[in-house]
Design a protein around this motif. Structure first.
Motif, PDB file in Angstrom:
ATOM      1  N   MET A 346       0.672  -1.129   0.055  1.00 44.96           N
ATOM      2  CA  MET A 346       0.066  -0.171  -0.089  1.00 44.96           C
ATOM      3  C   MET A 346       0.847   1.247   0.108  1.00 44.96           C
ATOM      4  O   MET A 346       0.274   2.217  -0.492  1.00 44.96           O
ATOM      5  N   PRO A 351      -4.714   1.958  -1.818  1.00 48.27           N
ATOM      6  CA  PRO A 351      -6.009   0.987  -1.708  1.00 48.27           C
ATOM      7  C   PRO A 351      -6.532   0.485  -3.081  1.00 48.27           C
ATOM      8  O   PRO A 351      -6.753  -0.790  -3.249  1.00 48.27           O
ATOM      9  N   PRO A 399      -6.584  -2.889   2.560  1.00 45.46           N
ATOM     10  CA  PRO A 399      -6.933  -1.789   1.750  1.00 45.46           C
ATOM     11  C   PRO A 399      -8.226  -1.456   1.840  1.00 45.46           C
ATOM     12  O   PRO A 399      -8.707  -0.273   1.756  1.00 45.46           O
ATOM     13  N   THR A 402      -8.907   0.388   4.837  1.00 47.29           N
ATOM     14  CA  THR A 402      -8.162   1.974   4.853  1.00 47.29           C
ATOM     15  C   THR A 402      -9.133   2.813   3.814  1.00 47.29           C
ATOM     16  O   THR A 402      -9.422   3.929   4.511  1.00 47.29           O
ATOM     17  N   ALA A 403      -9.674   2.209   3.013  1.00 54.87           N
ATOM     18  CA  ALA A 403     -10.619   2.862   1.934  1.00 54.87           C
ATOM     19  C   ALA A 403     -11.806   3.448   2.780  1.00 54.87           C
ATOM     20  O   ALA A 403     -12.265   4.662   2.388  1.00 54.87           O
ATOM     21  N   ASP A 479      -1.731   5.564   0.622  1.00 51.73           N
ATOM     22  CA  ASP A 479      -1.983   5.315   2.030  1.00 51.73           C
ATOM     23  C   ASP A 479      -1.141   6.286   2.981  1.00 51.73           C
ATOM     24  O   ASP A 479       0.056   6.571   2.507  1.00 51.73           O
TER      25      ASP A 479
END
Length: 479
Positions: A346, A351, A399, A402-403, A479
């Motif tokens: 990342m 992501p 990911p 994270t998104a 990221d």
């Protein structure tokens, strides 16, 4: 009186009284251990029943269409009440919420372990889910209330997170061992003595955590409508297996479930003063699209354990323990890739490209898994697909998280996190109901069973390919 915390290396103010003296003696290590033990139980019971399902079905006379509800009853109620449970932890206070949640969870485990009929077990699993929905947020608030911000809290939360991952990973192995050497009932009964000890320790050792001066309002109508809507819709999808898609019960349940969910949206938009899900969150493209991806991903990855467990036991004739050991590659590869490789990648690609790529890899693994036959060996029928699936899913989950949480106002961070966990569990329940219907077969024999499970894996592959396409709608970010 002041003492030096031997874990967090910070000073804690201790008031007088017997509970405070016990707190001083045991220190924050015991609080951390108690919170982690409770979290381990909550996560463990999501997966611990998978390997035991054939034994449960035979012992209690479950119909094939009803067996998925041993999994779904827990997951649906847990997911539907999780956001409400977090607010209740603030209203009741951390200690009271922890004790009540653990007591309810343990009592339901006892009832489930002693159940003599399918309906009794499903009801007990639903009550278990309600207890877990109150207990899980309480374990987190106990830690944040005990450890001040900084290195001490970071270390405590890292341990808490690792224990949660370990609980999910250990579920199949523990469930297989208990089922083979004792009985399937012990996958539930084992919670009871642990829960009793936890309730006694929690009542005397945990800080009260009376909450904020201004306590949050509770959106109980929203929680009831959301949980009932998803449960009724899932029931309708499950009934299609035995009754058909045109049956009045199937259609009626599906329509009723959708109406309840529409009612939930109406309550959140127009009625609730403190909605469980601030709908403004979904206006952010990363949150809206990310949760759709989570819904589809949960509908694929969570049912995988169900169908693969049945395949290994009913077709390959593995024992419960051998089945549990057969799942180890999925667990170990997913954890290794998710913890090590995904964060590193990342840093370079962000992501969105990683979600697209990993969804395609996972789809390829499930397509390979769908090539199973009654004569498949472990290497080509389980291990090979497991490695590909696990690499893909290990790269996929980090990911997505994270998104979904990126660009969220700090005031809504808790709601975004709760929505993320709820979406994944609901996706798993809906996916299991739909895939069970798709994989239904009235023809006896292992050949028909294998073909049914192959259809489920093929469908999962197609849905994950669709996830790769949907992920293209995510905003570009690093990221």
């Amino acid at each position: 009186m002041r003492e030096l915390d031997d874990v967090g290396q910070h000073e804690t103010v201790v008031e007088g009284g017997s509970a405070a003296r016990a707190w001083k003696f045991l220190g924050t290590r015991w609080v951390l251990g108690l919170a982690c033990a409770a979290q381990f139980m909550v996560v463990l019971d999501v997966s611990v029943v998978n390997v035991a399902l054939p034994s449960i079905g035979s012992a209690l006379g479950f119909a094939a269409a009803d067996l998925p509800w041993v999994v779904n009853a827990y997951g649906l109620v847990f997911a539907g009440l999780l956001l409400l449970g977090g607010r209740l932890a603030d209203v009741l206070g951390h200690r009271r919420a922890f004790v009540l949640g653990l007591a309810l969870f343990s009592a339901a485990s006892l009832a489930g372990g002693l159940a003599g009929a399918p309906g009794a077990l499903i009801a007990a699993r639903a009550v278990q889910g309600a207890g877990a929905a109150l207990l899980a947020p309480a374990t987190l608030t106990v830690l944040t209330g005990t450890f001040p911000e900084g290195l001490a809290r970071t270390r405590a939360l890292a341990v808490w997170t690792a224990v949660g991952v370990a609980g999910g990973a250990a579920g199949n192995l523990i469930g297989g061992a208990l089922t083979e050497y004792l009985s399937w009932r012990w996958i539930l009964l084992v919670n009871v003595p642990i829960g009793v000890v936890g309730v006694l320790l929690g009542a005397h050792l945990l800080p009260a955590g009376r909450g904020r001066a201004r306590r949050p309002r509770l959106d109980i109508p929203g929680a009831v409508l959301a949980t009932a809507g998803v449960a009724v819709l899932t029931y309708g999808l499950a009934q299609a297996e035995s009754r058909g898609w045109g049956d009045a019960v199937t259609v009626g349940a599906a329509v009723a479930g959708l109406m309840l969910l529409m009612g939930f949206v109406g309550v959140e938009v127009r009625v609730a003063r403190a909605p469980l899900v601030p709908l403004g969150l979904l206006r952010a493209r990363s949150v809206g699209v990310g949760n759709l991806i989570l819904l589809l991903t949960g509908a694929c990855l969570i049912p995988m354990w169900y169908f693969l467990s049945l395949y290994m036991q009913q077709v390959l004739h593995y024992s419960p323990l051998r089945t549990a050991v057969g799942f180890l590659p999925h667990t170990l590869v997913t954890m290794a890739v998710g913890a090590r490789l995904a964060p590193h990648l990342m840093r370079f690609v962000g992501p969105r490209p990683l979600i697209v790529t990993s969804a395609v890899v996972s789809a390829a693994g499930f397509w390979w898994q769908s090539r199973i036959t009654p004569d498949s060996a472990y290497v080509d029928g389980v291990l090979g697909p497991a490695i590909v699936i696990s690499v893909g899913s290990g790269l996929l989950l980090t990911p997505i998280t994270t998104a979904v949480t990126s660009g969220v106002d700090p005031a809504h961070a808790g709601a975004a996190s709760g929505l993320m966990n709820t979406t994944k569990q609901v996706g798993g329940a809906l996916g299991l109901a739909a895939l069970s219907t798709l994989a239904a077969s009235d023809v006896p024999g292992v050949q028909a069973l294998t073909a049914a499970y192959a259809r489920a894996f093929q469908t999962i592959a197609v849905v994950l390919a669709a996830v790769a396409v949907v992920a293209l709608a995510l905003p570009r970010q690093r990221d």
